[in-house]
Structure formats: C-alpha cells, structure tokens
Design a protein around this motif. Structure first.
Motif, PDB file in Angstrom:
ATOM      1  N   VAL A 121       0.835  -1.207   0.000  1.00 20.51           N
ATOM      2  CA  VAL A 121       0.000   0.000   0.000  1.00 20.51           C
ATOM      3  C   VAL A 121       0.870   1.257   0.000  1.00 20.51           C
ATOM      4  CG1 VAL A 121      -1.669   1.351   1.333  1.00 20.51           C
ATOM      5  CG2 VAL A 121      -1.951  -1.111   1.132  1.00 20.51           C
TER       6      VAL A 121
ATOM      7  N   THR B  27      -2.587   4.134  -3.576  1.00 21.90           N
ATOM      8  CA  THR B  27      -3.412   2.932  -3.689  1.00 21.90           C
ATOM      9  C   THR B  27      -4.884   3.277  -3.508  1.00 21.90           C
ATOM     10  OG1 THR B  27      -1.602   1.642  -2.717  1.00 21.90           O
ATOM     11  CG2 THR B  27      -3.762   0.587  -2.865  1.00 21.90           C
ATOM     12  N   LYS B  28      -5.698   2.853  -4.465  1.00 18.47           N
ATOM     13  CA  LYS B  28      -7.136   3.120  -4.384  1.00 18.47           C
ATOM     14  C   LYS B  28      -7.971   1.853  -4.294  1.00 18.47           C
ATOM     15  CE  LYS B  28      -9.194   6.497  -6.722  1.00 18.47           C
ATOM     16  NZ  LYS B  28      -9.779   7.271  -7.866  1.00 18.47           N
TER      17      LYS B  28
ATOM     18  N   VAL C 207      -7.827  -2.823   4.780  1.00 20.91           N
ATOM     19  CA  VAL C 207      -8.658  -2.039   3.859  1.00 20.91           C
ATOM     20  C   VAL C 207      -9.206  -0.795   4.557  1.00 20.91           C
ATOM     21  CG1 VAL C 207     -10.857  -2.062   2.602  1.00 20.91           C
ATOM     22  CG2 VAL C 207      -9.265  -3.979   2.370  1.00 20.91           C
TER      23      VAL C 207
ATOM     24  N   LEU D 120      -9.343   1.973   1.543  1.00 19.67           N
ATOM     25  CA  LEU D 120      -9.340   1.391   0.206  1.00 19.67           C
ATOM     26  C   LEU D 120     -10.742   0.933  -0.205  1.00 19.67           C
ATOM     27  CD1 LEU D 120      -6.190  -0.925   0.449  1.00 19.67           C
ATOM     28  CD2 LEU D 120      -6.287   1.486  -0.243  1.00 19.67           C
TER      29      LEU D 120
END
Length: 390
Positions: A162, A166-167, A194, A199
């Motif tokens: 990450v 980072t998406k 997450v 994310l």
C-alpha cells in the motif's frame, strides 16, 4: 500502404493477448486433441432454465430491457445474495446486470481508476485485471501469492504494497487458476488493512458457489464494515453452466453502481433479454442444480489432484472453482515449454501458469470442468508425457 500503428491506441497495442486463448486456438487447429484449457462447464444449462429462455422467445419478448436489467431479475439477485451469502442489496440502486462478469470488472475499474491510481492485484489470477487497469490509465501493483500459503492473499502482503496512491484492491477468490479460497478469518484480517488505508475492494466472486468441504463461500461484503467499500462481481456462467448466455451482475454502493451504469448505458445499453428471463428462473429454482454440479466437480477434483501427485507433479489441493495448478518444475522445463511439448506430443491442451502472471512460472492450469471420461484419458496422456521426460 496505410501505417495503422499511427492510428491505434498505444495502451491497447501494448496489452498482450490472452495466454489462455493461445492454447485453445492451437488445440482447435489440431486433430484428436483433448482440451483441459478452458474454464467452461461441460454441463448443459439446466432444462428448466433453457425452457424459460425458449418461452420468452416464443412469446416474442425480444425488446430492450432497462439499462440496469429487469427489476424482477434484480429482485431475484437481491434475494439470492441475502439467502446464500447473508448480504442485502437494494434492487433499485445497488445492483447492475451486465454482459458477463468481465464487463462488470471493466466497468468497476473504469468508474474508479484515474491516471496515477494504484490497483493491488494478487497473482496468479484471471487474465483481465492487469490489462483493464492499464487501459484505464491505472498502475497495477502485483502481489505474488505463494503455494506454501495455499495461494491465499495475506493482510501482511497487502500492507507491504500500500502507498498513498493505492485506491483499489482486487480480491479474486475463489481463485482462477489456483482454486485457492479465502476463509472468514483471512477476510477479517484483510478488512482491517482495507479500513486502515481507506481502500475500495473489487471482489470477484464468480466461483462463489463452487467451494468444497464443510465451509461455504464467504462474501467479502458480508465482513463487518466492508459492504460500503466493496463492489462484488458475479454471474451465471460457472454456477448455472450458462457461459454462452453472457450474463453477469455487480453489487455495490449506490454512487458507484450509478457511475458504472452510465458507462454500461453508452457501451452496451442492456444485457441480453432472453438470458435475463432464463436467469430469473435459475435464481428461483436452481439451488439443486448448483449442488448437483458441485458434487460432480468435487469427484473430479479429488481424482485430478491424486493423479498429478501420483505421477510426481506436486499439486496444491484446490478448495474452490474447477481448476488445479500443479507444479511442473520437476520436468526441468518452463511452463510454456511444458504445455507446448505436451500438446504437440500427446494432444493434450492445458495452460501455462505464466498466462496468469509471471509468478505462475513453474505451474500449469488444468481445468476439471470436463467429463470424467475426458479427464481420465487426458491424465493418461499427461502421465505418458511425464514418463518420457524422465
């Protein structure tokens, strides 16, 4: 002479053709080939489902459907997901019917990813995630899963990859090509990462009904706090043997589904009408069909794993989908060499592990979505080939 390269999109030109189709095409040009290369059920779509599609044609139901799909179908998808996976979705706002699961994956990535956005992609995995990310101007970040971990993705592996860019995380489980699955405890660990890094997750659950053993598939959206972060992709091809009907769907937060629908409107308009009528019937009365086919796949799974191990090709035992991913390292050949020599010398088509990412080197994908007679003959030929190499 026109120089067409000057007209073609650079990103598209740089994308490699599917490694799966290469061996499928070779097999189609040869006589007496047994193919274990394509992930297509050998079962015919159940008769009651076909009958509903035929009836829709008989009645002249050949018109366009709403962009999102018939509301009756979306209601049935909502009921199905609540019944089978304990997650509730609004048929009006959180469900979109697509042309296969692949369209849903494409729509999700294009709706979310902009230039510079990073997408975490575990590999080995289905061939489309990386090219679709590249064509959306995103940056694929590959996470290599390992045989010693059962090809599962770990929270630690995600954490190490990450960055502030980072998406999106792609969760392709049950996995094609390895057959790996993620159990609830693994998903709960990933959910913490997450949430920590804010994310979104594309959870490709097309093989969700094809898990073996006592534990059923757990949808990532059912993990606490993850429904609002997850776009689930699924469909009818694998669980109902409806590959040629080309019907999938996606479930997710209303604002994301709305943008995906916009892309779908302009590119596709609506999924096939006849297939939607058939899918309504499948969801209403098809649970027993799923169980029957899964039971048959389980018999084939155990046979194929045992036979590969017996002939000296170490084989991780898959817990989902309908593939095995044996190691061919003992042959001393690369994955590509092994598969090419096998098809030309023994007329058996399987797929090099490298078709699913570079970390697939040393492995090959073998589909057991074929009849036992077909599989047994292929295994005899593979064993003959392996013995010739010793």
């Amino acid at each position: 002479m026109i120089d067409y390269e000057k007209f073609l999109n650079d990103k598209v030109q740089k994308v490699k053709p599917s490694g799966i189709r290469k061996f499928f095409d070779i097999a189609n040009e040869m006589d007496h080939v047994i193919s274990l290369s394509i992930g297509e059920p050998d079962f015919t779509t159940p008769w009651h489902v076909r009958q509903e599609g035929i009836e829709s044609l008989r009645r002249g139901r050949t018109w366009y459907t709403p962009n999102r799909g018939f509301i009756e179908l979306r209601n049935q998808i909502s009921n199905y997901f609540a019944r089978r996976f304990d997650v509730e979705y609004s048929p009006e706002k959180e469900i979109l019917v697509t042309v296969g699961g692949s369209e849903a994956i494409d729509l999700c990535i294009r709706a979310l990813i902009q230039k510079g956005d990073e997408v975490l992609i575990p590999q080995p995995s289905f061939v489309c995630y990386e090219p679709m990310t590249l064509m959306a101007d995103g940056t694929p970040v590959i996470i290599r899963t390992k045989a010693e971990n059962g090809f599962r993705l770990t929270a630690e592996e995600i954490e190490s990859c990450v960055t502030p860019k980072t998406k999106l995380l792609i969760l392709p489980f049950p996995n094609n090509p390895t057959g790996a699955v993620m159990r609830r405890q693994h998903l709960e660990e990933i959910a913490k990462v997450v949430e920590k890094h804010n994310l979104l997750v594309l959870s490709d659950e097309i093989y969700g009904e094809l898990t073996y053993g006592n534990e059923r598939h757990v949808s990532f959206a059912s993990i606490k706090g993850m429904k609002e972060r997850t776009i689930v992709v699924s469909g009818f091809s694998k669980s109902y043997a409806m590959t040629g009907w080309r019907l999938g769907y996606t479930l997710g937060p209303a604002p994301i589904i709305s943008q995906m629908t916009k892309l779908h409107q302009y590119a596709i308009m609506s999924a096939p009408t006849t297939a939607q009528y058939a899918a309504i019937e499948a969801l209403k009365h098809g649970d027993s069909d799923i169980e029957r086919m899964r039971s048959e796949y389980d018999i084939r799974r155990r046979l194929v794993v045992d036979e590969f191990c017996r002939m000296g090709l170490t084989c991780f035992e898959p817990e989902g989908a309908f593939y095995v991913f044996p190691s061919i390292k003992a042959s001393g050949m690369t994955s590509e060499q092994f598969c090419e020599q096998l098809i030309y010398s023994q007329r058996v088509a399987i797929v090099p592990g490298t078709a699913f990412g570079e970390c697939g080197e040393g492995f090959a994908r073998v589909s057991y979505s074929y009849s036992l007679k077909h599989i047994k003959e292929a295994l005899e030929r593979i064993e003959r080939f392996v013995n010739e190499q010793k």
